[in-house]
Design an enzyme around this catalytic site. Structure first.
Site, PDB file in Angstrom:
ATOM      1  N   THR A  25      30.214  43.062  44.940  1.00  7.90           N
ATOM      2  CA  THR A  25      28.804  43.789  45.838  1.00  7.90           C
ATOM      3  C   THR A  25      27.240  44.009  44.835  1.00  7.90           C
ATOM      4  OG1 THR A  25      29.645  46.133  44.625  1.00  7.90           O
ATOM      5  CG2 THR A  25      30.671  45.398  46.772  1.00  7.90           C
ATOM      6  N   ARG A  72      28.628  39.639  37.333  1.00  7.96           N
ATOM      7  CA  ARG A  72      28.512  40.256  36.252  1.00  7.96           C
ATOM      8  C   ARG A  72      29.451  39.309  35.551  1.00  7.96           C
ATOM      9  NH1 ARG A  72      28.745  46.394  37.720  1.00  7.96           N
ATOM     10  NH2 ARG A  72      26.437  46.619  39.150  1.00  7.96           N
ATOM     11  N   SER A  77      24.157  47.060  35.434  1.00  5.80           N
ATOM     12  CA  SER A  77      24.940  48.311  36.254  1.00  5.80           C
ATOM     13  C   SER A  77      24.643  49.321  35.092  1.00  5.80           C
ATOM     14  CB  SER A  77      24.967  48.833  36.963  1.00  5.80           C
ATOM     15  OG  SER A  77      25.474  49.640  38.078  1.00  5.80           O
ATOM     16  N   HIS A  78      26.045  50.355  34.807  1.00  3.29           N
ATOM     17  CA  HIS A  78      26.243  51.309  33.837  1.00  3.29           C
ATOM     18  C   HIS A  78      27.165  50.404  33.420  1.00  3.29           C
ATOM     19  CE1 HIS A  78      29.157  51.568  37.100  1.00  3.29           C
ATOM     20  NE2 HIS A  78      29.847  51.306  36.562  1.00  3.29           N
ATOM     21  N   LYS A 120      21.351  40.160  39.938  1.00  6.82           N
ATOM     22  CA  LYS A 120      21.416  40.242  41.649  1.00  6.82           C
ATOM     23  C   LYS A 120      20.227  39.768  42.143  1.00  6.82           C
ATOM     24  CE  LYS A 120      20.513  45.862  41.098  1.00  6.82           C
ATOM     25  NZ  LYS A 120      21.100  46.463  40.964  1.00  6.82           N
ATOM     26  N   ASP A 146      21.707  55.687  35.485  1.00  8.13           N
ATOM     27  CA  ASP A 146      22.692  54.820  34.432  1.00  8.13           C
ATOM     28  C   ASP A 146      21.395  53.801  34.064  1.00  8.13           C
ATOM     29  OD1 ASP A 146      21.651  53.653  36.990  1.00  8.13           O
ATOM     30  OD2 ASP A 146      23.652  52.276  37.059  1.00  8.13           O
ATOM     31  N   ASP A 183      20.118  50.902  35.086  1.00  6.59           N
ATOM     32  CA  ASP A 183      18.830  50.072  35.473  1.00  6.59           C
ATOM     33  C   ASP A 183      18.904  51.113  36.940  1.00  6.59           C
ATOM     34  OD1 ASP A 183      21.857  50.250  37.323  1.00  6.59           O
ATOM     35  OD2 ASP A 183      20.819  48.812  38.925  1.00  6.59           O
ATOM     36  N   GLU A 239      29.735  56.548  47.237  1.00  6.83           N
ATOM     37  CA  GLU A 239      30.813  58.459  46.096  1.00  6.83           C
ATOM     38  C   GLU A 239      30.331  57.680  45.203  1.00  6.83           C
ATOM     39  OE1 GLU A 239      32.563  54.562  45.855  1.00  6.83           O
ATOM     40  OE2 GLU A 239      31.883  55.656  48.203  1.00  6.83           O
ATOM     41  N   SER A 240      29.516  56.772  44.440  1.00  6.63           N
ATOM     42  CA  SER A 240      29.828  56.140  43.623  1.00  6.63           C
ATOM     43  C   SER A 240      28.465  56.749  42.596  1.00  6.63           C
ATOM     44  CB  SER A 240      30.130  54.882  43.331  1.00  6.63           C
ATOM     45  OG  SER A 240      29.189  54.038  43.931  1.00  6.63           O
TER      46      SER A 240
END
Length: 546
Positions: A45, A49, A148-149, A158, A306, A308, A394-395
């Site tokens: 998504t 990574r 990301s985190h 990405k 986070d 980025d 939700e994240s």
């Protein structure tokens, strides 16, 4: 949920730190085996990574993926500049070198930060949209090098096409397929020049990312109001890409703010351990956020991003770290009441696993709710056209329109969500936790939790192909089932799992793409005991699928 690690929420110890020299050496020295699925390029998504220590994020991956992006741009007729940014993970700088060697060799005009620094994901989106505004040809796109985190030994890569948001699966499937073809061919067909030649070539350009983004902020958040209110704001960039943006924002707008940590260190040794003892710059985790939570009494409101800066974590004096769903609901209620220039038809976007408190807020506001599968790519078009006023996951990832109702970013922006928390307090004289309490007094209190359940590949596949007929649930925790879904009601797209809803609660189950578990998201509008009952009945029902 697996057991909590005894180090969770505590300062990390030396033995938990990544070995940065070993990590960077492995990036250049180790070669992935494309015959092994775990060592191939795989776009999830949020891009590809992995870690160089696991042979899943090495120089070959970036060279192959970059060439595949160049091929994609050529096929799509994209001839504008490519905006590229990195975060503060150790593998970001080496990956930038690899990418520039290929982009320059392919004649792609590539825009790198003029300060040689870090660029948040939303700033890349903002730069793409700013450049493309009013253009119909020679459009720009972008790349963000970030996991990301994720932990310090991870890397990520990405692609954002001209719409400025995350690429959809049509684009990423083509890029992934061609990247793996280059890996299988030993990089034959990959155009590449030396880094020294690339940096001095006509195709690599210094670009001011910081100035235009910061100057534009007052058009999306009421910075003048935050300043005049005199509220005390705490900001923790968690050692990420926003670290050099926040001092400039604070100075330019004269807000009363303290940046509690301005350290950049690829080991992230200043973090507290996450729930499993690992280092993650997850601003929605109370364990990773322990340091800022401990300072909450010093500030009227505080927030973190986070690595980025596409996610936000909101800490209030009255309530501590807010559950991401709670802040999304609060932000939606506030924005639609205080953005009179937004179109009357501007809708609210949420994912199928976000809290139903958002549904209740939307009904109260009389606004259309669009519920999509997981992934911010589903919100790109709505934000781009202004048909979504707000979209969030939700994240703890979200974005919203400018104050005049036009597009701000089509990717998640943790910077503006943090500033919005300050605007909410400045405008209403109540912090976001207090506003959420007022909402739930009227709309009901949600009890929400996600748990991970062990599952093998066969069980995960069974869940992916589940149908309402096979699950056949008529009642859930004492309430009649009103809907069982495998597609999102907002756009009819499958979300790779199943969701069962009643008037007083729901659960959704999805297999993990990276771990041997499936995830159960559940919510009750009764109490904690009712939530536990929903979770238990969900696991029993899902067991029949297996």
């Amino acid at each position: 949920m697996p057991a909590l690690d005894p180090t969770a929420g505590k300062p990390v110890t030396a033995d938990a730190l990544a070995n940065i020299p070993k990590l960077v050496t492995a990036y250049f020295a180790a070669k992935p085996d494309p015959a092994k699925p775990a060592e191939r390029v795989a776009f999830g998504t949020s891009g590809h990574r992995g870690s160089s220590l696991r042979n899943s994020f090495n120089e070959d991956h970036i060279l192959a993926t970059t060439q595949a992006i160049c091929d994609y741009r050529r096929e799509a007729g994209l001839t504008g500049p490519l905006f590229i940014g990195i975060d503060t993970h150790a593998l970001a700088e080496p990956a930038l070198v690899s990418a520039l060697e290929v982009f320059a060799a392919n004649g792609v005009d590539t825009m790198v930060d003029d300060r040689g620094g870090y660029t948040p994901t939303p700033v890349i989106s903002h730069a793409i949209l700013t450049y493309n505004r009013g253009r119909t040809a020679a459009l720009a796109d972008g790349v963000v090098i970030t996991p990301s985190h994720n932990p310090p030994d991870d890397g990520g890569y990405k692609y954002n096409p001209p719409h400025g948001g995350p690429a959809d699966t049509d684009a990423t499937a083509i890029i992934e397929k061609n990247a793996n073809r280059y890996l299988e061919a030993g990089l034959t067909g990959v155009n590449r020049i030396s880094y020294a030649r690339a940096r001095t070539s006509q195709f690599v350009h210094a670009h001011d990312y910081l100035g235009p983004y910061v100057a534009d902020l007052n058009n999306v958040v009421d910075m003048d109001l935050i300043k005049s209110s005199g509220i005390d704001v705490g900001i923790d960039p968690l050692g990420g890409a926003a670290v050099h943006f926040w001092p400039v924002i604070v100075e330019r707008y004269g807000i009363k703010a303290e940046i509690v940590n301005d350290v950049v260190d690829p080991t992230f040794r200043f973090m507290t351990a996450d729930w499993d003892g690992k280092i993650r710059m997850d601003c929605s985790s109370p364990y990773a956020m322990a340091s800022l939570i401990a300072m909450r009494s010093r500030f009227d409101v505080a927030f973190a991003n986070d690595t980025d800066a596409d996610r936000h974590g909101i800490v209030t004096r009255s309530g501590g770290l807010m559950n991401p769903n709670h802040f999304l609901a609060t932000a939606i209620a506030y924005l639609f009441a205080h953005r009179p220039q937004w179109a009357a038809h501007a809708a609210i976007g949420k994912t199928v696993v976000s809290s139903s408190i958002i549904d209740r807020v939307a009904r109260k506001l009389g606004r259309k709710l669009v519920e999509t599968p997981v992934g911010f790519k589903w919100f790109v078009d709505g934000l781009g056209t202004g048909s979504f006023g707000f979209a969030g996951e939700e994240s703890a990832g979200a974005s919203f329109l400018r104050r005049d109702g036009s597009v701000w970013t089509t990717d998640k922006d943790g910077i503006i969500l943090g500033l919005l928390a300050a605007e909410i307090l400045a405008k209403t004289k109540r912090d976001p936790s207090e506003l959420f309490s007022e909402l739930t007094a009227e709309l009901g209190v949600p009890f929400y939790e996600r748990i991970d359940v062990p599952a093998n590949a066969q069980q995960k596949n069974a869940l992916k192909s589940a149908s309402p007929e096979r699950l056949n649930i008529k009642e859930l925790a004492g309430d009649s089932v009103r809907a069982t879904r495998t597609t999102a009601p907002g756009n009819g797209q499958p979300f790779g799992g199943i969701k069962v809803e009643t008037d007083m609660g729901w659960f959704a189950a999805r297999p993990s793409g990276t771990e041997d578990v499936y995830k159960i998201y559940a919510e009750s509008f009764r109490d904690q005991a009712h939530l536990k009952r929903i979770q238990g009945e969900a696991q029993s029902a899902l067991a029949t699928l297996f």
